[in-house]
Design a protein around this motif. Structure first.
Motif, PDB file in Angstrom:
ATOM      1  N   GLN A  94       0.823  -1.216   0.000  1.00  0.00           N
ATOM      2  CA  GLN A  94       0.000   0.000   0.000  1.00  0.00           C
ATOM      3  C   GLN A  94       0.856   1.265   0.000  1.00  0.00           C
ATOM      4  N   ALA A  95       1.906   1.274   0.797  1.00  0.00           N
ATOM      5  CA  ALA A  95       2.733   2.475   0.952  1.00  0.00           C
ATOM      6  C   ALA A  95       3.615   2.742  -0.261  1.00  0.00           C
ATOM      7  N   SER A  96       3.905   1.713  -1.033  1.00  0.00           N
ATOM      8  CA  SER A  96       4.810   1.863  -2.172  1.00  0.00           C
ATOM      9  C   SER A  96       4.148   2.636  -3.318  1.00  0.00           C
ATOM     10  N   GLU A  97       4.989   3.140  -4.202  1.00  0.00           N
ATOM     11  CA  GLU A  97       4.499   3.778  -5.421  1.00  0.00           C
ATOM     12  C   GLU A  97       4.237   2.738  -6.502  1.00  0.00           C
ATOM     13  N   GLY A  98       4.881   1.581  -6.358  1.00  0.00           N
ATOM     14  CA  GLY A  98       4.710   0.505  -7.334  1.00  0.00           C
ATOM     15  C   GLY A  98       5.674  -0.631  -7.036  1.00  0.00           C
ATOM     16  N   MET A  99       5.503  -1.693  -7.793  1.00  0.00           N
ATOM     17  CA  MET A  99       6.287  -2.916  -7.606  1.00  0.00           C
ATOM     18  C   MET A  99       7.323  -3.024  -8.720  1.00  0.00           C
ATOM     19  N   VAL A 100       8.526  -3.484  -8.372  1.00  0.00           N
ATOM     20  CA  VAL A 100       9.565  -3.741  -9.364  1.00  0.00           C
ATOM     21  C   VAL A 100       9.975  -5.213  -9.306  1.00  0.00           C
ATOM     22  N   LEU A 101      10.112  -5.807 -10.484  1.00  0.00           N
ATOM     23  CA  LEU A 101      10.567  -7.192 -10.600  1.00  0.00           C
ATOM     24  C   LEU A 101      11.276  -7.317 -11.942  1.00  0.00           C
ATOM     25  N   ALA A 102      12.603  -7.408 -11.908  1.00  0.00           N
ATOM     26  CA  ALA A 102      13.409  -7.461 -13.134  1.00  0.00           C
ATOM     27  C   ALA A 102      13.744  -8.901 -13.506  1.00  0.00           C
ATOM     28  N   SER A 103      12.771  -9.761 -13.421  1.00  0.00           N
ATOM     29  CA  SER A 103      12.966 -11.199 -13.539  1.00  0.00           C
ATOM     30  C   SER A 103      13.531 -11.649 -14.886  1.00  0.00           C
ATOM     31  N   HIS A 104      14.365 -12.687 -14.801  1.00  0.00           N
ATOM     32  CA  HIS A 104      14.893 -13.359 -15.991  1.00  0.00           C
ATOM     33  C   HIS A 104      13.986 -14.514 -16.417  1.00  0.00           C
ATOM     34  N   ILE A 123       6.674  -2.377 -12.632  1.00  0.00           N
ATOM     35  CA  ILE A 123       7.758  -2.291 -13.608  1.00  0.00           C
ATOM     36  C   ILE A 123       8.391  -3.673 -13.609  1.00  0.00           C
ATOM     37  N   THR A 124       8.319  -4.340 -14.744  1.00  0.00           N
ATOM     38  CA  THR A 124       8.819  -5.706 -14.814  1.00  0.00           C
ATOM     39  C   THR A 124       9.372  -5.982 -16.203  1.00  0.00           C
ATOM     40  N   THR A 125       9.577  -7.268 -16.516  1.00  0.00           N
ATOM     41  CA  THR A 125      10.201  -7.643 -17.787  1.00  0.00           C
ATOM     42  C   THR A 125       9.292  -8.536 -18.625  1.00  0.00           C
ATOM     43  N   PHE A 126       9.667  -8.649 -19.884  1.00  0.00           N
ATOM     44  CA  PHE A 126       8.961  -9.549 -20.799  1.00  0.00           C
ATOM     45  C   PHE A 126       9.086 -11.013 -20.370  1.00  0.00           C
ATOM     46  N   LYS A 127      10.016 -11.299 -19.482  1.00  0.00           N
ATOM     47  CA  LYS A 127      10.255 -12.673 -19.034  1.00  0.00           C
ATOM     48  C   LYS A 127       9.233 -13.146 -18.005  1.00  0.00           C
TER      49      LYS A 127
END
Length: 186
Positions: A94-104, A123-127
Motif C-alpha cells: 500500500q505504501a509503495s508507489e509501485g512494484m519492481v521485478l526485473a525477472s529473468h 515495472i517488470t520484464t517480458f520474461k
C-alpha cells in the motif's frame, strides 16, 4: 489503515519517502542486480528508495547484492528487509508507489498480481508470463531483462505526473479485476 500503521511503525524512514517495492526471494532468477544497477545509472535523479523484501538467508547471491549496493554507495536508496507477512506485507504494498521485478524468468509473478490487486503499477520484464496482460491494460512498464532497458522504464516511471500515475493505478486495478480476481469470475 492498520496495515499501513504497522508498516510505518517498522519502517518510519519510509513514511515521508517515495519508494518502489521488490517482494520475493533473493535469487539470481529475480534480476535484483538489474534493479540495483538501474538505481546506480539513475544517479542523482533517483531520490526515492527501493525496498527489497524477502527471506534473508545470507546466500551468495544475496551477499553479492549487498556488496553491490555498498560498492555503488547506494545505502541511502536501497534497503533490504527480511520477509514481511500479513499486515506488514500489505502495508508495504500500500505504501509503495509501485512494484519492481526485473525477472529473468517467471511463471506467473504473484507479487505483481498482489500489487495490482490494490491498484499499484508495476515495472517488470517480458520474461514474466503475465507481461502481455500488463501491456494490454497499460498497468505498468515492461522492459527487457537488462539494466539498460529497465533503467529506461524506471526513468519514465519517475517522470510520470500525478495524472499519469493515477491512470496507471486505475489500469492496474482493472488488469487485476479482469484477469486475476477469482472472486469476480463467473
Amino acid at each position: 489503515k492498520i496495515a499501513l500503521k504497522k508498516f510505518y511503525n517498522k519502517f518510519p524512514l519510509l513514511k515521508k519517502k517515495k519508494f518502489l517495492l521488490f517482494l520475493g526471494r533473493f535469487h539470481k532468477k529475480k534480476g535484483c542486480e538489474i534493479i540495483i544497477e538501474s538505481v546506480k545509472k539513475l544517479g542523482k535523479n533517483f531520490n526515492w528508495i527501493v525496498l527489497f523484501v524477502g527471506p534473508i538467508k545470507s546466500s551468495d547471491y544475496e551477499n553479492r547484492l549487498k556488496k553491490l549496493v555498498k560498492y555503488y554507495k547506494l545505502n541511502k536508496n536501497i534497503i533490504f528487509s527480511n520477509a514481511l507477512y500479513g499486515d506488514l506485507k500489505w502495508g508495504a504494498v500500500q505504501a509503495s508507489e509501485g512494484m519492481v521485478l526485473a525477472s529473468h524468468g517467471e511463471n506467473f509473478g504473484i507479487s505483481l498480481v498482489e500489487s495490482m490487486s490494490i491498484g499499484k503499477p508495476v515495472i517488470t520484464t517480458f520474461k514474466v508470463n503475465i507481461s502481455s496482460e500488463i501491456l494490454k491494460y497499460k498497468a505498468g512498464l515492461i522492459s527487457s531483462d537488462n539494466s539498460y532497458s529497465f533503467t529506461k522504464n524506471m526513468r519514465r516511471f519517475l517522470n510520470f505526473n500525478k495524472n499519469q500515475l493515477k491512470k496507471l493505478s486505475s489500469n492496474s486495478q482493472k488488469c487485476f479485476d479482469e484477469n486475476f480476481n477469482i472472486l469476480s469470475k463467473k
